[in-house]
Enzyme design. Structure first.
Site: not given
Ligand SMILES: Nc1nc2c(ncn2[C@@H]2O[C@H](COP(=O)(O)OP(=O)(O)OP(=O)(O)O)[C@@H](O)[C@H]2O)c(=O)[nH]1
Length: 323
Positions: A201-202, A244
């Site tokens: 997970d990013i 992500e």
């Molecule tokens: N650009 C882009 N963003 C995405 C995509 N799918 C999901 N996201 C974003 O990924 C983010 C995930 O955020 P969170 O689940 O809050 O997690 P995080 O900010 O990575 O924090 P942690 O996982 O706790 O480290 C959200 O802002 C989603 O909108 C995609 O296909 N493209």
């Protein structure tokens, strides 16, 4: 014999000749009618947008409609007596003849999709073959109808590809990952081989989107995918299972090796030089798990990797944990 009797006999003979002539004439007319009927049937078959052909019991062509003749580049006379070896590569001819043998030996209709390489052009045909019998029920050959389905086939493949992959990264999607995982889980249990997986997970990806915009976020997701892809083996299955979130299935891999790979991936993502692509740097958190004896389904393994990922996030991110 009296004259009366001779006259009577002559009359009877004349009558018979007349009858024979009449029958003969009518036979000719019937033949002609039959021929005309055949001709008009052939003309109809020539207009059908399908390859129609008849073969004898030895697989030799007896008839082909105009489309078939054009495809082979022969006349009907030239076609007669030839076999598929004249028109197709040995591999394709063997497939076609194997189907012929099946229809003739089992005396049953069959259908198949045939892939033909025609002067470098890949074409796909759907063929239906059916045994042919004479009036007495004796097998005399087969009739085949083939239609070109190249476009439909390509479209179907494209749709399947779309359904199984993630359009942004071109990796497998969650659905494909589940299918592969179930399969590998069952196999690993059956042959008692190790199986591991990880969820990646990013970290704080929301910040990337919020700071640089969604399009840059997309490019970062693609870069993460590509770095992971460079580090895994051919037999490993890399998938994007969420926004992500990625997963890697590692057949024939024990927990120590899986952990080492996860560490390498974590470092590779973190140390990726920003000057390589102008994209923001990120870190990743990973949860690793392996098949255990009491696992009943792949979900058990997946749930442990998810728990390990939660631990990695909980300890401050940019880390790898095993559960
Ligand atoms: N650009 C882009 N963003 C995405 C995509 N799918 C999901 N996201 C974003 O990924 C983010 C995930 O955020 P969170 O689940 O809050 O997690 P995080 O900010 O990575 O924090 P942690 O996982 O706790 O480290 C959200 O802002 C989603 O909108 C995609 O296909 N493209």
């Amino acid at each position: 014999m009296s004259i009366d009797n001779i006259v009577l006999l002559l009359a009877v003979l004349l009558g018979l000749v007349a009858l024979l002539l009449a029958v003969h004439l009518s036979e000719n007319r019937k033949d002609r009618a039959k021929k005309q009927q055949l001709n008009s049937y052939e003309k109809i078959l020539d207009q059908v947008g399908a390859y129609i052909y008849v073969k004898d019991v030895k697989g030799r062509y007896v008839y082909g409609n105009q489309l078939t003749l054009d495809y082979f580049g022969v006349t009907l006379e030239q076609l007669k007596g030839t076999t598929d070896n004249y028109y197709f590569s040995p591999v394709v001819a063997e497939i076609l003849q194997r189907n012929d043998r099946k229809v003739l030996s089992q005396q049953q209709k069959m259908s198949d999709d045939i892939f033909v390489d025609n002067n470098g052009l890949h074409k796909v045909f759907h063929e239906v073959k059916q045994p042919l019998f004479d009036e007495k029920g004796k097998l005399i050959g087969l009739i085949g109808i083939s239609t070109e389905i190249t476009d439909e086939f390509n479209l179907r493949s494209e749709l399947e590809q779309l359904a199984n992959s993630d359009p942004l990264t071109d990796l497998y999607n969650r659905r494909s990952y589940s299918v592969f995982s179930e399969h590998e889980f069952t196999k690993a249990k059956r042959i008692s081989s190790p199986l591991s997986m990880m969820i990646i997970d990013i970290d704080l990806f929301k910040n990337v989107n919020d700071t640089f915009g969604h399009l840059v976020g997309d490019e970062v997701i693609k870069r993460v995918a590509s770095i992971c892809d460079k580090h895994i083996r051919e037999t490993d299955i890399l998938a994007r299972i969420g926004g992500e979130e990625f997963a890697i299935l590692l057949p024939d891999t024990d927990i120590e090796s899986a952990f080492k790979l996860a560490e390498r991936l974590r470092v590779a993502q973190q140390t990726h030089k920003a000057e390589d692509d102008d994209l923001p740097s990120i870190t990743i958190s990973i949860g690793v798990s392996s098949l255990q004896n009491n696992d009943n389904s792949f979900n058990d393994m997946f749930a442990r990797a998810d728990k390990a990922l939660y631990l990695s996030k909980h300890v401050g991110r940019n880390s790898v944990n095993v559960a």
